[in-house]
Write an enzyme that holds these catalytic residues in place. Structure first.
Site, PDB file in Angstrom:
ATOM      1  N   ARG A  64      12.136  92.156  89.833  1.00 33.21           N
ATOM      2  CA  ARG A  64      10.972  92.006  90.710  1.00 33.21           C
ATOM      3  C   ARG A  64       9.652  92.054  89.956  1.00 33.21           C
ATOM      4  O   ARG A  64       8.673  91.480  90.375  1.00 33.21           O
ATOM      5  CB  ARG A  64      10.996  93.116  91.767  1.00 33.21           C
ATOM      6  CG  ARG A  64      12.154  92.933  92.729  1.00 33.21           C
ATOM      7  CD  ARG A  64      12.239  94.071  93.708  1.00 33.21           C
ATOM      8  NE  ARG A  64      12.836  95.252  93.101  1.00 33.21           N
ATOM      9  CZ  ARG A  64      12.959  96.414  93.729  1.00 33.21           C
ATOM     10  NH1 ARG A  64      12.518  96.559  94.949  1.00 33.21           N
ATOM     11  NH2 ARG A  64      13.529  97.435  93.140  1.00 33.21           N
ATOM     12  N   GLU A  75      11.591  88.561  94.080  1.00 34.53           N
ATOM     13  CA  GLU A  75      12.065  89.646  94.942  1.00 34.53           C
ATOM     14  C   GLU A  75      13.512  89.324  95.305  1.00 34.53           C
ATOM     15  O   GLU A  75      13.893  88.152  95.389  1.00 34.53           O
ATOM     16  CB  GLU A  75      11.228  89.700  96.227  1.00 34.53           C
ATOM     17  CG  GLU A  75       9.781  90.077  96.033  1.00 34.53           C
ATOM     18  CD  GLU A  75       9.599  91.530  95.600  1.00 34.53           C
ATOM     19  OE1 GLU A  75      10.408  92.380  96.020  1.00 34.53           O
ATOM     20  OE2 GLU A  75       8.663  91.797  94.832  1.00 34.53           O
ATOM     21  N   PHE A  76      14.311  90.366  95.550  1.00 34.54           N
ATOM     22  CA  PHE A  76      15.704  90.107  95.913  1.00 34.54           C
ATOM     23  C   PHE A  76      15.810  89.456  97.300  1.00 34.54           C
ATOM     24  O   PHE A  76      16.774  88.775  97.605  1.00 34.54           O
ATOM     25  CB  PHE A  76      16.507  91.414  95.909  1.00 34.54           C
ATOM     26  CG  PHE A  76      16.531  92.087  94.566  1.00 34.54           C
ATOM     27  CD1 PHE A  76      16.790  91.363  93.411  1.00 34.54           C
ATOM     28  CD2 PHE A  76      16.296  93.459  94.456  1.00 34.54           C
ATOM     29  CE1 PHE A  76      16.808  91.980  92.171  1.00 34.54           C
ATOM     30  CE2 PHE A  76      16.314  94.082  93.220  1.00 34.54           C
ATOM     31  CZ  PHE A  76      16.567  93.345  92.080  1.00 34.54           C
ATOM     32  N   LYS A 114      28.726 100.766  90.945  1.00 32.11           N
ATOM     33  CA  LYS A 114      28.895 101.739  92.003  1.00 32.11           C
ATOM     34  C   LYS A 114      27.530 102.276  92.443  1.00 32.11           C
ATOM     35  O   LYS A 114      26.578 102.117  91.692  1.00 32.11           O
ATOM     36  CB  LYS A 114      29.826 102.867  91.561  1.00 32.11           C
ATOM     37  CG  LYS A 114      29.301 103.655  90.354  1.00 32.11           C
ATOM     38  CD  LYS A 114      30.125 104.847  90.120  1.00 32.11           C
ATOM     39  CE  LYS A 114      29.589 106.017  90.888  1.00 32.11           C
ATOM     40  NZ  LYS A 114      28.643 106.858  90.121  1.00 32.11           N
ATOM     41  N   ASP A 136      34.037 100.499  87.565  1.00 31.65           N
ATOM     42  CA  ASP A 136      34.164 101.943  87.435  1.00 31.65           C
ATOM     43  C   ASP A 136      34.212 102.147  85.935  1.00 31.65           C
ATOM     44  O   ASP A 136      35.246 101.878  85.299  1.00 31.65           O
ATOM     45  CB  ASP A 136      35.446 102.443  88.093  1.00 31.65           C
ATOM     46  CG  ASP A 136      35.518 103.955  88.021  1.00 31.65           C
ATOM     47  OD1 ASP A 136      35.208 104.512  86.955  1.00 31.65           O
ATOM     48  OD2 ASP A 136      35.863 104.591  89.028  1.00 31.65           O
ATOM     49  N   HIS A 137      33.100 102.568  85.342  1.00 30.79           N
ATOM     50  CA  HIS A 137      33.046 102.498  83.883  1.00 30.79           C
ATOM     51  C   HIS A 137      34.055 103.428  83.206  1.00 30.79           C
ATOM     52  O   HIS A 137      34.370 103.251  82.041  1.00 30.79           O
ATOM     53  CB  HIS A 137      31.614 102.724  83.362  1.00 30.79           C
ATOM     54  CG  HIS A 137      31.167 104.147  83.374  1.00 30.79           C
ATOM     55  ND1 HIS A 137      30.755 104.789  84.509  1.00 30.79           N
ATOM     56  CD2 HIS A 137      31.070 105.071  82.383  1.00 30.79           C
ATOM     57  CE1 HIS A 137      30.408 106.029  84.208  1.00 30.79           C
ATOM     58  NE2 HIS A 137      30.590 106.231  82.921  1.00 30.79           N
ATOM     59  N   LYS A 167      36.787 103.212  79.409  1.00 30.29           N
ATOM     60  CA  LYS A 167      36.831 104.186  78.311  1.00 30.29           C
ATOM     61  C   LYS A 167      38.166 104.066  77.583  1.00 30.29           C
ATOM     62  O   LYS A 167      39.228 103.937  78.211  1.00 30.29           O
ATOM     63  CB  LYS A 167      36.627 105.612  78.849  1.00 30.29           C
ATOM     64  CG  LYS A 167      35.198 105.815  79.371  1.00 30.29           C
ATOM     65  CD  LYS A 167      34.926 107.255  79.706  1.00 30.29           C
ATOM     66  CE  LYS A 167      33.586 107.399  80.409  1.00 30.29           C
ATOM     67  NZ  LYS A 167      32.476 107.760  79.546  1.00 30.29           N
ATOM     68  N   GLU A 205      29.752 117.855  83.087  1.00 33.46           N
ATOM     69  CA  GLU A 205      28.529 117.408  82.400  1.00 33.46           C
ATOM     70  C   GLU A 205      27.612 118.596  82.218  1.00 33.46           C
ATOM     71  O   GLU A 205      27.555 119.473  83.088  1.00 33.46           O
ATOM     72  CB  GLU A 205      27.816 116.357  83.244  1.00 33.46           C
ATOM     73  CG  GLU A 205      28.597 115.063  83.373  1.00 33.46           C
ATOM     74  CD  GLU A 205      27.821 114.034  84.169  1.00 33.46           C
ATOM     75  OE1 GLU A 205      27.098 113.252  83.552  1.00 33.46           O
ATOM     76  OE2 GLU A 205      27.924 114.038  85.402  1.00 33.46           O
ATOM     77  N   ASP A 262      29.753 110.744  93.923  1.00 37.34           N
ATOM     78  CA  ASP A 262      29.295 110.232  92.637  1.00 37.34           C
ATOM     79  C   ASP A 262      30.436 110.158  91.617  1.00 37.34           C
ATOM     80  O   ASP A 262      30.503 109.234  90.819  1.00 37.34           O
ATOM     81  CB  ASP A 262      28.174 111.152  92.114  1.00 37.34           C
ATOM     82  CG  ASP A 262      27.515 110.609  90.855  1.00 37.34           C
ATOM     83  OD1 ASP A 262      27.220 109.397  90.832  1.00 37.34           O
ATOM     84  OD2 ASP A 262      27.288 111.384  89.902  1.00 37.34           O
ATOM     85  N   HIS A 318      35.568 107.771  89.704  1.00 36.71           N
ATOM     86  CA  HIS A 318      36.150 108.083  88.391  1.00 36.71           C
ATOM     87  C   HIS A 318      37.378 108.992  88.492  1.00 36.71           C
ATOM     88  O   HIS A 318      38.405 108.738  87.874  1.00 36.71           O
ATOM     89  CB  HIS A 318      35.123 108.771  87.493  1.00 36.71           C
ATOM     90  CG  HIS A 318      33.802 108.049  87.400  1.00 36.71           C
ATOM     91  ND1 HIS A 318      33.698 106.677  87.453  1.00 36.71           N
ATOM     92  CD2 HIS A 318      32.531 108.504  87.250  1.00 36.71           C
ATOM     93  CE1 HIS A 318      32.425 106.332  87.344  1.00 36.71           C
ATOM     94  NE2 HIS A 318      31.696 107.408  87.226  1.00 36.71           N
TER      95      HIS A 318
HETATM   96  C1  BG6 Z   1      28.141 107.954  86.665  1.00 37.76           C
HETATM   97  C2  BG6 Z   1      27.496 108.949  87.580  1.00 37.76           C
HETATM   98  O1  BG6 Z   1      29.020 107.138  87.375  1.00 37.76           O
HETATM   99  O2  BG6 Z   1      28.845 108.639  85.646  1.00 37.76           O
HETATM  100  C3  BG6 Z   1      26.599 109.888  86.811  1.00 37.76           C
HETATM  101  O3  BG6 Z   1      26.736 108.274  88.563  1.00 37.76           O
HETATM  102  C4  BG6 Z   1      27.331 110.516  85.658  1.00 37.76           C
HETATM  103  O4  BG6 Z   1      26.090 110.907  87.654  1.00 37.76           O
HETATM  104  C5  BG6 Z   1      28.026 109.458  84.833  1.00 37.76           C
HETATM  105  O5  BG6 Z   1      26.379 111.205  84.870  1.00 37.76           O
HETATM  106  C6  BG6 Z   1      28.922 110.097  83.786  1.00 37.76           C
HETATM  107  O6  BG6 Z   1      29.376 109.115  82.926  1.00 37.76           O
HETATM  108  P1  BG6 Z   1      29.855 109.468  81.468  1.00 37.76           P
HETATM  109  O7  BG6 Z   1      30.358 108.176  80.928  1.00 37.76           O
HETATM  110  O8  BG6 Z   1      28.671 110.017  80.728  1.00 37.76           O
HETATM  111  O9  BG6 Z   1      30.925 110.493  81.627  1.00 37.76           O
END
Ligand code: BG6
Length: 505
Positions: free
Chosen positions: A48, A90-91, A152, A181-182, A186, A220, A239, A244
């Protein structure tokens, strides 16, 4: 079968946002470095803010330098920079999408390919309007393949996730949809399938006969930073647990798939979520604990309470910690509980899966034991990636005394520090059309079904306070102790000192 790298336009919606800077740009740089982006591919940064191409590229380079694990090579950057175009809109503005269509068509005529990846790195509130404009403008239907990537959170509950999915389905088919979903990108998470199904020694003991229970931790040490706005509506449950952690449960518990195809793996994973023992609203207190960090000190530095963080309600009841006990009622796992725990501002940053085996009868060695601990197989997802096997050994000397020892596999020591970052792997998979490491709709649906119930029970009542730098509220200990078990605190593996994760290569 190796998939081909084809030229495509990667359109990033939300290209000036945090995720693009921290993750996507460094990942694109690394793909360029590895020659994994087609020479005719283009990156269209859709955002934007008003700025020129040159200004965007300057900021992009700064982000790559800041967030990449690698020193930036000027030639590689130049190759990448030549692919980048900034597109201001803009979206909500259909005209911006029509202009984008014209840009893409122009690119197509040069490369004879109109393949497109639409990457929605925008705030979730814009997902529906972006999708609707992609359809209205005809962008999603230009010849060549189209894929759409969602960050997400995918919905805030089952109802909103379904609504979002319906609107996406108006423009795209499930095989075109990549829900990120990252954690699935990993390396040690991907290793789970290999550990379990490519080794003959683990699979025979991977069941209720030998395993007592499983602990999964995603801890974390950081607090909220500037994310209060988002987190207030999410909390640890939405979250981390909904995505995850339930992915980790599925991969740990699934049956062997018939092949490594995305569909076959996804099918087995979803069966696990469907086999989780149903619980009623009034049972939630027996299987779940939530907490919120108060103020305190970490390493002698003062840290503020969650309620004092930026953009957080002073009376917030949002949980920054969640612990759960789940049972999977199938033949393999009946009566083997899965204990999950996650939170912010905990003692350290660590993610691991701990398979705790049953104790042996112990007759022979009763009275010779220093610290009795069961056999454990620990998959350390981060920070020091690896796998450890814990077993008992005799302490040297004339007396029969035992202690537990660990055999550690250090991933980086064996394979080097160049493990692809999760985003690098996931972006690459989208470019080659491999959905294996993305979340299917079925997974989303079933995980929301589990999480919605807990969230509903947590709408009222009070969240428990815990000290920053601890492992969460004491009640989380009771959750497991009432079953005659305890949490095993994550241990630094023996190789951790060898690793220098932070140094840029
Ligand atoms: C995200 C969350 O999906 O994953 C964050 O929204 C979190 O709150 C993060 O900090 C953690 O990812 P990683 O790869 O650092 O474990």
């Amino acid at each position: 079968m190796e998939n081909k790298i084809e030229p495509c336009a990667i359109i990033i919606f939300g290209a000036t946002g945090d995720l693009t800077n921290r993750k996507l740009l460094p990942a694109l740089y690394k793909l360029e470095f590895e020659n994994l982006l087609h020479k005719d591919s283009k990156i269209i940064a859709f955002a934007r803010k008003i700025k020129s191409n040159e200004q965007f590229k300057k900021e992009a380079l700064k982000a790559i330098k800041n967030f990449s694990k690698f020193k930036v090579d000027n030639l590689v950057w130049k190759k990448l920079a030549n692919k980048i175009f900034y597109h201001q809109s803009e979206f909500q503005d259909i005209k911006g999408f029509n202009r984008l269509k014209a840009v893409i068509k122009k690119i197509c005529t040069k490369t004879a390919s109109c393949n497109k990846i639409f990457y929605l790195s925008a705030p979730p509130g814009f997902f529906e309007v972006i999708i609707s404009n992609l359809k209205k403008s005809g962008l999603s239907a230009i010849s060549g393949w189209s894929r759409v990537v969602f960050e997400k959170p995918f919905g805030r509950d089952l109802r909103s996730a379904k609504k979002l999915n319906e609107s996406i389905k108006n423009a795209f088919k499930e095989r075109q949809i990549y829900r990120i979903d990252h954690y699935l990108g990993k390396e040690l998470v991907q290793n789970l399938l290999v550990l379990r199904f490519a080794n003959s020694i683990f699979e025979p003991v991977w069941n209720k006969k030998y395993i007592d229970h499983i602990q999964i931790t995603v801890a974390e040490d950081i607090g909220m930073g500037a994310r209060g706005n988002y987190y207030e509506k999410a909390g640890a449950l939405r979250d981390i647990v909904q995505n995850h952690m339930l992915q980790l449960v599925s991969l740990t518990a699934m049956e062997p798939p018939v092949s490594l195809n995305a569909e076959d793996i996804r099918e087995e994973k979803v069966k696990i979520l469907r086999s989780i023992r149903p619980f009623s609203l009034k049972d939630v207190d027996k299987i779940a604990v939530r907490g919120q960090y108060g103020s305190g000190k970490i390493d002698n530095n003062k840290v503020r309470a969650y309620r004092d963080e930026e953009k957080v309600d002073k009376n917030s009841n949002t949980e920054t910690f969640a612990a759960l006990k789940l049972n999977i009622d199938n033949w393999r796992w009946s009566n083997v509980p899965f204990y999950l725990s996650t939170g912010k501002r905990l003692k350290e940053r660590v993610a691991e899966i701990n398979i705790v085996f049953k104790k042996n009868p112990g007759m022979l060695f009763n009275g010779h034991v220093k610290h009795i601990q069961p056999n454990m197989l620990i998959v350390r997802i981060q920070p020091e990636e690896g796998i450890s096997l814990q077993f008992s050994a005799k302490v040297p000397g004339k007396k029969m005394i035992m202690d537990h020892v660990r055999m550690d596999f250090c991933h980086e020591c064996k394979f080097g520090p160049n493990t692809p970052d999760a985003y690098e792997r996931l972006l690459y998979d989208v470019t080659i059309g491999d959905q294996t490491l993305f979340t299917s709709w079925d997974m989303v649906e079933h995980s929301w079904k589990i999480v919605d119930k807990i969230a509903k029970a947590w709408e009222h009542g009070k969240v428990l306070n815990y000290k920053p730098g601890s492992w969460g509220p004491k009640e989380a200990d009771r959750l497991i102790e009432k079953d005659g078990r305890r949490w095993y605190e994550p241990q630094k593996p023996s190789y951790s000192e060898l690793l220098q994760n932070d140094s840029k290569q």
